[in-house]
Design a protein around this motif. Structure first.
Motif, PDB file in Angstrom:
ATOM      1  N   SER A  38     -21.809 -10.764  11.094  1.00 56.78           N
ATOM      2  CA  SER A  38     -20.884 -11.877  10.825  1.00 56.78           C
ATOM      3  C   SER A  38     -19.531 -11.593  11.448  1.00 56.78           C
ATOM      4  CB  SER A  38     -20.719 -12.083   9.319  1.00 56.78           C
ATOM      5  OG  SER A  38     -20.179 -10.928   8.709  1.00 56.78           O
ATOM      6  N   GLU A  39     -18.879 -12.661  11.870  1.00 58.28           N
ATOM      7  CA  GLU A  39     -17.466 -12.613  12.209  1.00 58.28           C
ATOM      8  C   GLU A  39     -16.680 -12.930  10.940  1.00 58.28           C
ATOM      9  OE1 GLU A  39     -16.332 -11.694  15.183  1.00 58.28           O
ATOM     10  OE2 GLU A  39     -18.420 -11.442  15.842  1.00 58.28           O
ATOM     11  N   TYR A  41     -14.897 -14.562   8.068  1.00 55.50           N
ATOM     12  CA  TYR A  41     -14.929 -15.913   7.476  1.00 55.50           C
ATOM     13  C   TYR A  41     -16.005 -16.815   8.092  1.00 55.50           C
ATOM     14  CZ  TYR A  41     -10.377 -14.206   5.935  1.00 55.50           C
ATOM     15  OH  TYR A  41      -9.372 -13.430   5.422  1.00 55.50           O
ATOM     16  N   GLN A  42     -17.010 -16.219   8.727  1.00 55.14           N
ATOM     17  CA  GLN A  42     -18.123 -17.001   9.277  1.00 55.14           C
ATOM     18  C   GLN A  42     -19.402 -16.668   8.516  1.00 55.14           C
ATOM     19  OE1 GLN A  42     -17.620 -19.287  11.913  1.00 55.14           O
ATOM     20  NE2 GLN A  42     -15.495 -18.765  11.463  1.00 55.14           N
ATOM     21  N   LYS A  43     -20.337 -17.603   8.521  1.00 55.76           N
ATOM     22  CA  LYS A  43     -21.629 -17.340   7.893  1.00 55.76           C
ATOM     23  C   LYS A  43     -22.376 -16.255   8.660  1.00 55.76           C
ATOM     24  CE  LYS A  43     -22.314 -21.885   5.808  1.00 55.76           C
ATOM     25  NZ  LYS A  43     -23.148 -23.108   5.782  1.00 55.76           N
ATOM     26  N   SER A  88     -18.510  -6.249   8.685  1.00 58.44           N
ATOM     27  CA  SER A  88     -19.791  -6.971   8.681  1.00 58.44           C
ATOM     28  C   SER A  88     -20.839  -6.046   8.049  1.00 58.44           C
ATOM     29  CB  SER A  88     -20.181  -7.337  10.115  1.00 58.44           C
ATOM     30  OG  SER A  88     -21.465  -7.928  10.162  1.00 58.44           O
ATOM     31  N   GLU A 157     -12.285 -24.872   5.164  1.00 54.30           N
ATOM     32  CA  GLU A 157     -13.272 -24.615   6.208  1.00 54.30           C
ATOM     33  C   GLU A 157     -12.965 -23.347   6.999  1.00 54.30           C
ATOM     34  OE1 GLU A 157     -13.806 -28.006   8.695  1.00 54.30           O
ATOM     35  OE2 GLU A 157     -14.544 -29.283   7.059  1.00 54.30           O
ATOM     36  N   LYS A 158     -11.692 -22.979   7.084  1.00 54.72           N
ATOM     37  CA  LYS A 158     -11.338 -21.773   7.831  1.00 54.72           C
ATOM     38  C   LYS A 158     -11.600 -20.498   7.038  1.00 54.72           C
ATOM     39  CE  LYS A 158      -7.860 -23.967  10.776  1.00 54.72           C
ATOM     40  NZ  LYS A 158      -6.420 -24.030  11.140  1.00 54.72           N
ATOM     41  N   ARG A 159     -11.500 -20.609   5.714  1.00 52.57           N
ATOM     42  CA  ARG A 159     -11.815 -19.476   4.821  1.00 52.57           C
ATOM     43  C   ARG A 159     -12.747 -19.984   3.738  1.00 52.57           C
ATOM     44  NH1 ARG A 159      -6.524 -17.276   2.234  1.00 52.57           N
ATOM     45  NH2 ARG A 159      -7.835 -15.740   1.223  1.00 52.57           N
ATOM     46  N   LEU A 163     -19.315 -16.556   0.870  1.00 51.04           N
ATOM     47  CA  LEU A 163     -19.939 -15.943   2.042  1.00 51.04           C
ATOM     48  C   LEU A 163     -20.836 -14.771   1.647  1.00 51.04           C
ATOM     49  CD1 LEU A 163     -16.970 -16.140   4.557  1.00 51.04           C
ATOM     50  CD2 LEU A 163     -19.115 -17.430   4.666  1.00 51.04           C
TER      51      LEU A 163
END
Length: 443
Positions: A38-39, A41-43, A88, A157-159, A163
């Motif tokens: 993961s990056e 704050y990304q799924k 990650s 949406e940005k955070r 997750l």
């Protein structure tokens, strides 16, 4: 049947690739397998097949976190040199019996660790399942996932929130797809968690995207009393930590949020768990819909849920400073009872009744202490050494300082047998031997 050796290596050939594992003391352990990446704050994104052999690191990967002095007293010192921080941290460790029938598919238990959604990892000496795996002929998969600011606080949406839940779902997909290569039964998967790990499992049961990924759930000491009416606190915490979102060093992020925790005290006891799953954001429903969602899904999963009789006793009775140090023992007992009831017991009772009304197969348990000289009784985490028997790992735990290790072994062996019976069949027979410390009933 395969032959047993004390030490050595074993290579698993899977659709995911070749995975090197260690043979040690009657189990085969494939450590630190990356199931996703993961990056920030990304799924999570699943890891693709690799033609090269997967070899575990000497050090165990963990999500960046602060060392908790309280947990170090409760459970034991963290040997930080044996771990490395990875933003990650989507890794899992598989422990399988070395001796088993190649034609048999073993039940799979997926361990979701606790730690207030803030600390810990799946692969710790104090949650080593080797004894349980050998005794009961099961496979245990321990999952690590994102924590704290990286995994369980968000608001846009940005955070995005939740997750860490998405990480767990990705791990379950990996396990479902690959367990056959390790001798496991992909149609007999039990998720098993303690404390926030149990809370996460309760919420996985009502998450989108988990269809057919597991059949059973064992939920120990879940602080379900902290799950409601959190949105204002989470929003304030989210806003106050906005300036940390782009901090390059994730360890500085974990240091940075602490200064705001005192300002959240106005939200009451739930402040002690500032991170949590958040309703109204994917993959969860709204808070108002949650009970009906559990009832609606009740026939999908067999559930074993319960707590320890004196959950908050270690925190209340061994506080090193502050008000509790000066209070009479009887007053402390009242505080322990009231807080255990509100955070753990009453919410578990509501969950169990609601689930049974939905037609679900659910058992409820409580663990007691039967030793007169055990001042703190059956406190939070006492269930862990019972399941994960490892005397060396638990020797510095203040939680066990009044308990003979033989008492842990004797009761633990019987408890492990019952939990494995539930993982195999979804039932606990009336004829199965119970440890003296356990109350259990089908609802």
């Amino acid at each position: 049947m395969t032959s047993q050796q004390n030490f050595g290596t074993h290579t698993f050939h899977t659709s995911f690739g070749k995975i090197l594992a260690l043979k040690e003391n009657g189990v085969i352990k494939a450590k630190s397998i990356r199931y996703a990446k993961s990056e920030r704050y990304q799924k999570p994104v699943p890891v693709e097949y690799s033609s090269s052999e997967s070899i575990f690191s000497e050090k165990t990967p963990v999500c960046p976190q602060k060392i908790s002095p309280l947990l170090e007293r409760l459970i034991g010192k963290t040997e930080v040199e044996k771990f490395y921080a990875d933003e990650s941290p989507q890794f899992l460790t598989i422990t399988r019996p070395e001796i088993f029938n190649e034609n048999e598919k073993l039940p799979v238990v997926v361990w979701i660790h606790g730690g207030s959604y803030e600390v810990g990892c799946g692969d710790l000496p104090t949650s080593d399942p080797s004894v349980w795996v050998k005794e009961q002929n099961i496979i245990v998969v321990a999952v690590s996932y994102r924590l704290g600011l990286l995994g369980f606080l968000g608001g846009d949406e940005k955070r995005p929130p939740n997750l860490g839940l998405f990480d767990m779902i990705e791990a379950l997909k990996w396990i479902k797809n690959n367990m056959g290569s390790f001798g496991g039964d992909p149609e007999n998967i039990t998720v098993f968690g303690q404390s926030s790990g149990g809370d996460a499992i309760a919420h996985l049961m009502i998450s989108e995207g988990v269809e057919n990924l597991f059949q059973r759930a064992i939920i120990q000491s879940a602080p379900l009393g902290f799950r409601n009416k959190r949105s204002r606190m989470s929003r304030e915490f989210f806003q106050k930590t906005e300036f940390l979102k782009n901090e390059a060093d994730p360890l500085k992020m974990t240091e940075g949020y602490s200064e705001f925790l005192p300002s959240l005290m106005k939200y009451g006891l739930k402040t002690s768990m500032p991170f949590c799953t958040q309703y109204g954001y994917s993959p969860l429903c709204s808070e108002e819909e949650s009970l009906s969602k559990w009832k609606e899904n009740a026939k999908k999963y067999d559930v074993l849920i319960g707590l320890n009789n004196d959950e908050t006793a270690f925190y209340v009775k061994t506080a090193e400073e502050g008000l509790y140090t000066y209070l009479h023992e009887k007053i402390l007992d009242v505080i322990v009872r009231k807080t255990t009831e509100s955070i753990y017991e009453k919410p578990a009772n509501i969950f169990a009744r609601n689930y049974a009304q939905g037609g679900g197969n659910i058992y409820q348990f409580k663990i007691h202490s039967k030793l007169k000289n055990n001042y703190i009784g059956a406190s939070h985490c006492i269930d862990l050494p019972l399941i994960f028997e490892n005397e060396t790992a638990w020797k510095t735990s203040q939680l066990l300082k009044d308990l003979p290790w033989e008492y842990i072994q004797e009761n633990g062996k019987k408890l492990r047998s019952l939990w494995a019976e539930f993982a195999r069949t979804g039932k606990i027979s009336d004829d199965s031997e119970r440890p003296e410390i356990l109350e259990i009933r089908k609802i």
